[in-house]
Design an enzyme around this catalytic site. Structure first.
Site, PDB file in Angstrom:
ATOM      1  N   ASP A 237       0.591  -1.314  -0.078  1.00 36.91           N
ATOM      2  CA  ASP A 237       0.077   0.019  -0.088  1.00 36.91           C
ATOM      3  C   ASP A 237       0.991   1.375  -0.007  1.00 36.91           C
ATOM      4  O   ASP A 237       0.562   2.233  -0.672  1.00 36.91           O
ATOM      5  CB  ASP A 237      -0.885   0.007   1.176  1.00 36.91           C
ATOM      6  CG  ASP A 237      -1.640   1.201   1.446  1.00 36.91           C
ATOM      7  OD1 ASP A 237      -2.602   1.531   0.340  1.00 36.91           O
ATOM      8  OD2 ASP A 237      -1.717   1.917   2.259  1.00 36.91           O
ATOM      9  N   GLY A 238       1.868   1.026   0.784  1.00 40.21           N
ATOM     10  CA  GLY A 238       2.580   2.325   0.965  1.00 40.21           C
ATOM     11  C   GLY A 238       3.756   2.543  -0.287  1.00 40.21           C
ATOM     12  O   GLY A 238       3.849   3.853  -1.078  1.00 40.21           O
TER      13      GLY A 238
END
Length: 125
Positions: A24-25
């Site tokens: 996600d990051g």
């Protein structure tokens, strides 16, 4: 605290949700990088566009473009994330979690060039 070093982690032992957490990051950073490279815009405009691109529906659509490009190992990482038990439901959310797990898997495997290649394919119009 010791940081995980890409390429020095046994990604097969990490849970699919841990991979998605990292992915996600990674995905959001790449979206932000792409947006800034496109044009110098006010931060509010950048943020609004980034949110549009990282929401589950957009990631699900991106994953549909990527599926034919994945090798068996990558497809396995995607499926692990897609099939993970999460608090949220819905096909888009599960495909988005799979995309994030894939990006986390590749990043932590040290395969940054492949991450960039897939990101380019995912965001191609």
């Amino acid at each position: 605290m010791e940081l995980l070093q890409p390429g020095h982690v046994n990604v097969r032992t990490l849970s699919p949700l841990a991979l998605a957490f990292v992915g996600d990051g990674v995905y959001e950073l790449m979206v932000r990088e792409q947006l800034v490279a496109e044009a110098n815009r006010p931060a509010g405009v950048l943020h609004k566009r980034a949110v549009e691109l990282v929401r589950a529906e957009a990631q699900s659509a991106a994953m549909e473009r990527l599926l034919p490009l994945l090798d068996e190992e990558e497809a396995g990482a995607y499926r692990r994330g897609r099939n993970a038990h999460t608090a949220r439901t819905g096909d888009d959310y599960h495909r988005a979690t799979g995309l994030e797990a894939l990006f986390g898997y590749l990043y932590l495997s040290g395969r940054i060039d492949r991450v960039r290649e897939l990101f380019a394919a995912a965001t191609r119009s």
